[in-house]
Design a protein around this motif. Structure first.
Motif: not given
Length: 98
Positions: A79-80, A82-83, A86-87, A92
């Motif tokens: 999860i980390m 991916s964040i 993809n940043n 946002e």
């Protein structure tokens, strides 16, 4: 593992695999990896999760639960990662409904 394998062997192929899946240039993926390491603190995040997790795993977790413990930590690492990966540096914008 955390100081040689992760930054040189494990993390760059994850960025290259993503580039191949999304049909992006591999060079661009490696540049994104370097940017994430230098500007987004990817390795600091990696070390802040995995060093305590490894210490906990070997000192406190019974041998028969170690694989399950590492699998659970890996879930949160994905999860980390991916964040961070993809940043794209854009903020946002949240639009609230009427």
């Amino acid at each position: 593992d955390g100081f040689i394998n992760a930054p040189l062997i494990w993390l760059p192929p994850a960025y290259i695999a993503k580039a191949l899946i999304y049909n992006q240039p591999k060079r661009e993926a490696l540049q994104k990896y370097v940017t994430d390491v230098k500007e987004n603190g990817l390795l600091k995040k990696y070390w802040s999760l995995w060093l305590p997790a490894s210490l906990t795993n070997f000192l406190f977790v019974p041998a028969h639960f170690r694989v399950a413990f590492v699998a659970g930590v890996s879930f949160f690492w994905m999860i980390m990662l991916s964040i961070v990966a993809n940043n794209n540096g854009e903020e946002e914008v949240v639009v609230e409904g009427a």
